[in-house]
Motif scaffolding. Structure first.
Motif, PDB file in Angstrom:
ATOM      1  N   GLU A   1     -10.336  -4.216  -0.481  1.00  0.00           N
ATOM      2  CA  GLU A   1      -9.675  -4.893   0.637  1.00  0.00           C
ATOM      3  C   GLU A   1      -9.883  -4.194   1.975  1.00  0.00           C
ATOM      4  O   GLU A   1     -10.043  -4.829   2.984  1.00  0.00           O
ATOM      5  CB  GLU A   1      -8.177  -5.054   0.349  1.00  0.00           C
ATOM      6  CG  GLU A   1      -7.882  -6.052  -0.731  1.00  0.00           C
ATOM      7  CD  GLU A   1      -6.419  -6.074  -1.113  1.00  0.00           C
ATOM      8  OE1 GLU A   1      -5.596  -5.381  -0.462  1.00  0.00           O
ATOM      9  OE2 GLU A   1      -6.092  -6.794  -2.069  1.00  0.00           O
ATOM     10  N   GLY A   2      -9.881  -2.880   1.994  1.00  0.00           N
ATOM     11  CA  GLY A   2      -9.992  -2.168   3.256  1.00  0.00           C
ATOM     12  C   GLY A   2     -11.390  -1.655   3.554  1.00  0.00           C
ATOM     13  O   GLY A   2     -11.565  -0.881   4.485  1.00  0.00           O
ATOM     14  N   LEU A   3     -12.368  -2.087   2.765  1.00  0.00           N
ATOM     15  CA  LEU A   3     -13.726  -1.575   2.935  1.00  0.00           C
ATOM     16  C   LEU A   3     -14.702  -2.700   3.254  1.00  0.00           C
ATOM     17  O   LEU A   3     -14.552  -3.812   2.764  1.00  0.00           O
ATOM     18  CB  LEU A   3     -14.189  -0.860   1.660  1.00  0.00           C
ATOM     19  CG  LEU A   3     -13.374   0.366   1.255  1.00  0.00           C
ATOM     20  CD1 LEU A   3     -13.748   0.809  -0.148  1.00  0.00           C
ATOM     21  CD2 LEU A   3     -13.595   1.496   2.242  1.00  0.00           C
ATOM     22  N   SER A   4     -15.707  -2.381   4.045  1.00  0.00           N
ATOM     23  CA  SER A   4     -16.727  -3.375   4.387  1.00  0.00           C
ATOM     24  C   SER A   4     -17.972  -3.190   3.520  1.00  0.00           C
ATOM     25  O   SER A   4     -19.089  -3.306   3.988  1.00  0.00           O
ATOM     26  CB  SER A   4     -17.086  -3.275   5.873  1.00  0.00           C
ATOM     27  OG  SER A   4     -17.602  -1.992   6.147  1.00  0.00           O
ATOM     28  N   LEU A   5     -17.752  -2.892   2.248  1.00  0.00           N
ATOM     29  CA  LEU A   5     -18.838  -2.681   1.293  1.00  0.00           C
ATOM     30  C   LEU A   5     -18.750  -3.733   0.195  1.00  0.00           C
ATOM     31  O   LEU A   5     -17.658  -4.194  -0.138  1.00  0.00           O
ATOM     32  CB  LEU A   5     -18.730  -1.289   0.658  1.00  0.00           C
ATOM     33  CG  LEU A   5     -18.750  -0.082   1.582  1.00  0.00           C
ATOM     34  CD1 LEU A   5     -18.366   1.174   0.812  1.00  0.00           C
ATOM     35  CD2 LEU A   5     -20.130   0.081   2.193  1.00  0.00           C
ATOM     36  N   ASP A   6     -19.906  -4.072  -0.373  1.00  0.00           N
ATOM     37  CA  ASP A   6     -19.910  -4.969  -1.522  1.00  0.00           C
ATOM     38  C   ASP A   6     -19.206  -4.292  -2.691  1.00  0.00           C
ATOM     39  O   ASP A   6     -19.267  -3.071  -2.839  1.00  0.00           O
ATOM     40  CB  ASP A   6     -21.344  -5.313  -1.945  1.00  0.00           C
ATOM     41  CG  ASP A   6     -22.064  -6.200  -0.944  1.00  0.00           C
ATOM     42  OD1 ASP A   6     -21.372  -6.881  -0.148  1.00  0.00           O
ATOM     43  OD2 ASP A   6     -23.302  -6.207  -0.970  1.00  0.00           O
ATOM     44  N   ARG A   7     -18.608  -5.100  -3.541  1.00  0.00           N
ATOM     45  CA  ARG A   7     -17.903  -4.541  -4.697  1.00  0.00           C
ATOM     46  C   ARG A   7     -18.841  -3.750  -5.602  1.00  0.00           C
ATOM     47  O   ARG A   7     -18.439  -2.749  -6.186  1.00  0.00           O
ATOM     48  CB  ARG A   7     -17.209  -5.650  -5.468  1.00  0.00           C
ATOM     49  CG  ARG A   7     -15.966  -6.151  -4.752  1.00  0.00           C
ATOM     50  CD  ARG A   7     -15.376  -7.341  -5.430  1.00  0.00           C
ATOM     51  NE  ARG A   7     -14.905  -7.005  -6.763  1.00  0.00           N
ATOM     52  CZ  ARG A   7     -13.737  -7.384  -7.258  1.00  0.00           C
ATOM     53  NH1 ARG A   7     -12.931  -8.106  -6.516  1.00  0.00           N
ATOM     54  NH2 ARG A   7     -13.390  -7.057  -8.475  1.00  0.00           N
ATOM     55  N   SER A   8     -20.092  -4.176  -5.700  1.00  0.00           N
ATOM     56  CA  SER A   8     -21.043  -3.445  -6.552  1.00  0.00           C
ATOM     57  C   SER A   8     -21.306  -2.048  -5.986  1.00  0.00           C
ATOM     58  O   SER A   8     -21.446  -1.077  -6.733  1.00  0.00           O
ATOM     59  CB  SER A   8     -22.352  -4.218  -6.700  1.00  0.00           C
ATOM     60  OG  SER A   8     -22.998  -4.356  -5.453  1.00  0.00           O
ATOM     61  N   VAL A   9     -21.352  -1.937  -4.672  1.00  0.00           N
ATOM     62  CA  VAL A   9     -21.552  -0.632  -4.025  1.00  0.00           C
ATOM     63  C   VAL A   9     -20.318   0.236  -4.232  1.00  0.00           C
ATOM     64  O   VAL A   9     -20.425   1.426  -4.558  1.00  0.00           O
ATOM     65  CB  VAL A   9     -21.866  -0.804  -2.525  1.00  0.00           C
ATOM     66  CG1 VAL A   9     -21.922   0.531  -1.809  1.00  0.00           C
ATOM     67  CG2 VAL A   9     -23.167  -1.570  -2.346  1.00  0.00           C
ATOM     68  N   ILE A  10     -19.156  -0.354  -4.063  1.00  0.00           N
ATOM     69  CA  ILE A  10     -17.899   0.378  -4.282  1.00  0.00           C
ATOM     70  C   ILE A  10     -17.843   0.874  -5.725  1.00  0.00           C
ATOM     71  O   ILE A  10     -17.494   2.023  -5.987  1.00  0.00           O
ATOM     72  CB  ILE A  10     -16.673  -0.509  -3.957  1.00  0.00           C
ATOM     73  CG1 ILE A  10     -16.648  -0.850  -2.474  1.00  0.00           C
ATOM     74  CG2 ILE A  10     -15.380   0.189  -4.374  1.00  0.00           C
ATOM     75  CD1 ILE A  10     -15.644  -1.913  -2.096  1.00  0.00           C
ATOM     76  N   SER A  11     -18.225   0.024  -6.648  1.00  0.00           N
ATOM     77  CA  SER A  11     -18.230   0.389  -8.061  1.00  0.00           C
ATOM     78  C   SER A  11     -19.141   1.580  -8.339  1.00  0.00           C
ATOM     79  O   SER A  11     -18.773   2.503  -9.072  1.00  0.00           O
ATOM     80  CB  SER A  11     -18.660  -0.820  -8.896  1.00  0.00           C
ATOM     81  OG  SER A  11     -18.621  -0.507 -10.256  1.00  0.00           O
ATOM     82  N   ARG A  12     -20.320   1.592  -7.731  1.00  0.00           N
ATOM     83  CA  ARG A  12     -21.242   2.730  -7.904  1.00  0.00           C
ATOM     84  C   ARG A  12     -20.652   4.007  -7.307  1.00  0.00           C
ATOM     85  O   ARG A  12     -20.769   5.088  -7.893  1.00  0.00           O
ATOM     86  CB  ARG A  12     -22.606   2.427  -7.275  1.00  0.00           C
ATOM     87  CG  ARG A  12     -23.459   1.498  -8.115  1.00  0.00           C
ATOM     88  CD  ARG A  12     -24.905   1.484  -7.656  1.00  0.00           C
ATOM     89  NE  ARG A  12     -25.091   1.239  -6.246  1.00  0.00           N
ATOM     90  CZ  ARG A  12     -25.289   0.049  -5.682  1.00  0.00           C
ATOM     91  NH1 ARG A  12     -25.338  -1.035  -6.441  1.00  0.00           N
ATOM     92  NH2 ARG A  12     -25.451  -0.062  -4.389  1.00  0.00           N
ATOM     93  N   HIS A  13     -20.021   3.875  -6.146  1.00  0.00           N
ATOM     94  CA  HIS A  13     -19.386   5.042  -5.533  1.00  0.00           C
ATOM     95  C   HIS A  13     -18.242   5.567  -6.408  1.00  0.00           C
ATOM     96  O   HIS A  13     -18.087   6.784  -6.583  1.00  0.00           O
ATOM     97  CB  HIS A  13     -18.867   4.720  -4.137  1.00  0.00           C
ATOM     98  CG  HIS A  13     -19.934   4.579  -3.103  1.00  0.00           C
ATOM     99  ND1 HIS A  13     -21.031   5.400  -3.033  1.00  0.00           N
ATOM    100  CD2 HIS A  13     -20.066   3.699  -2.072  1.00  0.00           C
ATOM    101  CE1 HIS A  13     -21.798   5.044  -2.015  1.00  0.00           C
ATOM    102  NE2 HIS A  13     -21.232   4.004  -1.413  1.00  0.00           N
TER     103      HIS A  13
END
Length: 120
Positions: free
Chosen positions: A57-69
Protein backbone atom coordinates in the motif's frame (compact mmCIF):
# COMPACT_ATOMS: atom_id res chain seq x y z
CA UNK A 1 63.42 -17.03 -2.41
CA UNK A 2 63.04 -16.44 1.33
CA UNK A 3 59.62 -16.68 2.91
CA UNK A 4 58.78 -13.65 5.00
CA UNK A 5 57.66 -14.63 8.48
CA UNK A 6 54.78 -12.53 9.71
CA UNK A 7 54.93 -10.98 13.14
CA UNK A 8 52.11 -11.68 15.62
CA UNK A 9 50.75 -8.17 15.02
CA UNK A 10 50.74 -8.72 11.24
CA UNK A 11 48.94 -12.04 11.70
CA UNK A 12 46.42 -10.39 14.03
CA UNK A 13 45.82 -7.62 11.51
CA UNK A 14 45.39 -10.09 8.65
CA UNK A 15 42.93 -12.18 10.68
CA UNK A 16 40.96 -9.05 11.64
CA UNK A 17 40.82 -7.90 8.01
CA UNK A 18 39.56 -11.31 6.88
CA UNK A 19 36.88 -11.34 9.59
CA UNK A 20 35.76 -7.82 8.73
CA UNK A 21 35.63 -8.66 5.02
CA UNK A 22 33.40 -11.65 5.74
CA UNK A 23 31.02 -9.44 7.71
CA UNK A 24 31.02 -6.64 5.13
CA UNK A 25 30.43 -9.11 2.27
CA UNK A 26 27.60 -10.84 4.14
CA UNK A 27 24.04 -11.32 2.91
CA UNK A 28 23.01 -9.05 5.76
CA UNK A 29 24.76 -5.94 4.46
CA UNK A 30 24.06 -6.83 0.85
CA UNK A 31 20.36 -6.93 1.70
CA UNK A 32 20.58 -3.49 3.28
CA UNK A 33 22.52 -1.97 0.38
CA UNK A 34 19.48 -1.63 -1.92
CA UNK A 35 17.42 1.56 -1.32
CA UNK A 36 14.16 -0.08 -2.45
CA UNK A 37 14.75 -2.91 0.00
CA UNK A 38 15.21 -0.37 2.78
CA UNK A 39 11.82 1.10 1.86
CA UNK A 40 10.26 -2.37 2.07
CA UNK A 41 11.95 -2.90 5.45
CA UNK A 42 10.59 0.45 6.69
CA UNK A 43 7.09 -0.68 5.71
CA UNK A 44 7.52 -3.92 7.65
CA UNK A 45 8.72 -1.98 10.68
CA UNK A 46 5.78 0.48 10.39
CA UNK A 47 3.19 -2.28 10.09
CA UNK A 48 4.70 -4.85 12.40
CA UNK A 49 3.44 -8.23 11.23
CA UNK A 50 1.96 -7.70 7.76
CA UNK A 51 1.26 -9.47 4.49
CA UNK A 52 2.30 -8.29 1.05
CA UNK A 53 -1.05 -6.54 0.45
CA UNK A 54 -0.58 -4.34 3.50
CA UNK A 55 3.08 -3.71 2.71
CA UNK A 56 2.46 -2.78 -0.92
CA UNK A 57 0.00 0.00 0.00
CA UNK A 58 2.73 2.51 0.81
CA UNK A 59 5.19 1.49 -1.89
CA UNK A 60 5.44 2.35 -5.57
CA UNK A 61 6.82 -1.09 -6.45
CA UNK A 62 5.18 -4.05 -8.13
CA UNK A 63 4.14 -6.79 -5.75
CA UNK A 64 6.54 -9.21 -7.45
CA UNK A 65 9.44 -6.83 -6.73
CA UNK A 66 8.30 -6.39 -3.13
CA UNK A 67 8.09 -10.17 -2.81
CA UNK A 68 11.68 -10.58 -4.04
CA UNK A 69 12.88 -7.91 -1.62
CA UNK A 70 11.05 -9.63 1.24
CA UNK A 71 12.69 -12.93 0.34
CA UNK A 72 16.15 -11.33 0.27
CA UNK A 73 15.55 -9.71 3.67
CA UNK A 74 14.33 -13.03 5.04
CA UNK A 75 17.36 -14.92 3.69
CA UNK A 76 19.61 -12.30 5.31
CA UNK A 77 17.98 -12.98 8.69
CA UNK A 78 16.39 -9.54 8.93
CA UNK A 79 12.79 -10.71 8.55
CA UNK A 80 10.87 -13.82 9.45
CA UNK A 81 7.82 -15.08 7.63
CA UNK A 82 4.81 -16.82 9.02
CA UNK A 83 2.45 -18.65 6.69
CA UNK A 84 -1.13 -18.82 7.91
CA UNK A 85 -3.36 -20.52 5.38
CA UNK A 86 -3.05 -18.65 2.10
CA UNK A 87 -1.46 -15.59 3.70
CA UNK A 88 2.22 -15.05 4.37
CA UNK A 89 3.07 -12.49 7.02
CA UNK A 90 6.44 -10.82 7.45
CA UNK A 91 7.93 -9.15 10.48
CA UNK A 92 11.27 -7.93 11.73
CA UNK A 93 13.59 -10.48 13.35
CA UNK A 94 15.03 -8.02 15.89
CA UNK A 95 17.35 -10.33 17.84
CA UNK A 96 19.19 -11.63 14.80
CA UNK A 97 19.41 -8.17 13.20
CA UNK A 98 20.81 -6.67 16.42
CA UNK A 99 23.34 -9.49 16.75
CA UNK A 100 24.52 -8.93 13.18
CA UNK A 101 24.92 -5.18 13.72
CA UNK A 102 26.86 -5.85 16.93
CA UNK A 103 29.15 -8.29 15.09
CA UNK A 104 29.84 -5.64 12.44
CA UNK A 105 30.57 -3.06 15.12
CA UNK A 106 32.86 -5.44 17.03
CA UNK A 107 34.87 -6.25 13.90
CA UNK A 108 35.13 -2.56 13.00
CA UNK A 109 36.31 -1.67 16.50
CA UNK A 110 38.94 -4.41 16.36
CA UNK A 111 40.10 -3.26 12.94
CA UNK A 112 40.32 0.39 14.03
CA UNK A 113 42.34 -0.60 17.10
CA UNK A 114 44.81 -2.48 14.88
CA UNK A 115 44.99 -0.17 11.87
CA UNK A 116 44.19 3.26 13.20
CA UNK A 117 45.23 3.61 16.83
CA UNK A 118 44.48 7.01 18.31
CA UNK A 119 47.33 9.48 18.13
CA UNK A 120 48.49 11.05 21.37
Amino acid sequence: MAVKVKSPSEKRKETAIEALNLVLDSKFLTALAEPSRIEVLKQVIRHGKADISELSEGLSLDRSVISRHLLTLQEAGILVRDKQGKHVYYQLEPNQAIQKFKAILNHLEEMVAICCPPSN
